[in-house]
Design an enzyme around this catalytic site. Structure first.
Site, PDB file in Angstrom:
ATOM      1  N   LYS A 137     -23.616 -13.303  48.426  1.00  0.00           N
ATOM      2  CA  LYS A 137     -23.095 -14.477  47.705  1.00  0.00           C
ATOM      3  C   LYS A 137     -24.266 -15.281  47.172  1.00  0.00           C
ATOM      4  CE  LYS A 137     -18.680 -15.923  49.738  1.00  0.00           C
ATOM      5  NZ  LYS A 137     -18.084 -17.008  50.520  1.00  0.00           N
ATOM      6  N   ARG A 139      -7.114 -26.574  58.559  1.00  0.00           N
ATOM      7  CA  ARG A 139      -6.716 -27.758  57.790  1.00  0.00           C
ATOM      8  C   ARG A 139      -5.222 -27.759  57.491  1.00  0.00           C
ATOM      9  NH1 ARG A 139     -11.097 -26.435  53.380  1.00  0.00           N
ATOM     10  NH2 ARG A 139     -10.110 -24.477  53.939  1.00  0.00           N
ATOM     11  N   HIS A 171     -16.284 -30.780  58.465  1.00  0.00           N
ATOM     12  CA  HIS A 171     -17.052 -29.924  59.381  1.00  0.00           C
ATOM     13  C   HIS A 171     -17.652 -30.764  60.509  1.00  0.00           C
ATOM     14  CE1 HIS A 171     -17.961 -27.243  55.646  1.00  0.00           C
ATOM     15  NE2 HIS A 171     -17.092 -26.584  56.397  1.00  0.00           N
TER      16      HIS A 171
END
Ligand code: PNS
Length: 164
Positions: A41, A90, A17
């Protein structure tokens, strides 16, 4: 002003990040790092903890603002008057979800575009999920996250930090 936002959960922020943050901060006048406060969450770190770790890790970058947001990303994009959303890619496995996200955001708010930066090869395997897994078993995460983040992760899991 050319303003962008790099949104994410950052639970916790990883070196991957941080690489995307540094590189995108060079591309825009101002970069917001938007930490999602997702009430549905249960993250390892509270949103305040995630914001603070990011602030510490990015303290040397002058054109960055680390903030939390709730709800739809496009609503926050409008609020801060940003024109670009930055996301890291990625591997090809990221692409499908990221494309869906980018297209949904563009339909919801046509003034916003998403720009993808490809992760550096050395971070292409890295994710917050993997870092949490390794840390939870007391594994070495020193190559994955800044030292201060590693320290806080071991504290969360009640594990002695072998580096200190
Ligand atoms: O780091 P992450 O968890 O992959 O980041 C995902 C994030 C925060 C960018 C995404 O979940 C998001 O933007 N959430 C806010 C709600 C929203 O706007 N969703 C997209 C439209 S369905």
């Amino acid at each position: 002003m050319n303003r962008a936002i790099y949104p994410g959960s950052f639970d916790p922020v990883t070196n991957g990040h941080l690489d995307i943050i540094k590189r995108s901060a060079e591309l825009f006048d101002e970069l917001y790092v938007g930490v999602l406060n997702n009430t549905s969450k249960s993250p390892l770190f509270s949103v305040e903890e995630r914001v603070n770790m990011l602030k510490e890790a990015t303290a040397e970058i002058r054109n960055i603002k680390v903030v939390s947001f709730q709800g739809l990303l496009v609503d926050f994009v409008k609020e801060i008057d940003a024109s670009v959303v930055v996301r890291g890619l990625r591997a090809i496995t990221d692409f499908e979800y990221e494309l869906q996200l980018a297209q949904t955001n563009h339909v919801l708010y046509p003034s916003v575009d998403t720009m993808f930066l490809t992760a550096k090869l050395e971070y292409s395997y890295l994710s917050s999920t993997i870092v949490r897994e390794v840390a939870s078993f007391g594994g070495d995460i020193s190559k994955f996250v800044p030292d201060e983040v590693a320290k806080r992760m071991y504290e969360k899991y009640g594990i002695e930090d072998k580096n200190n």
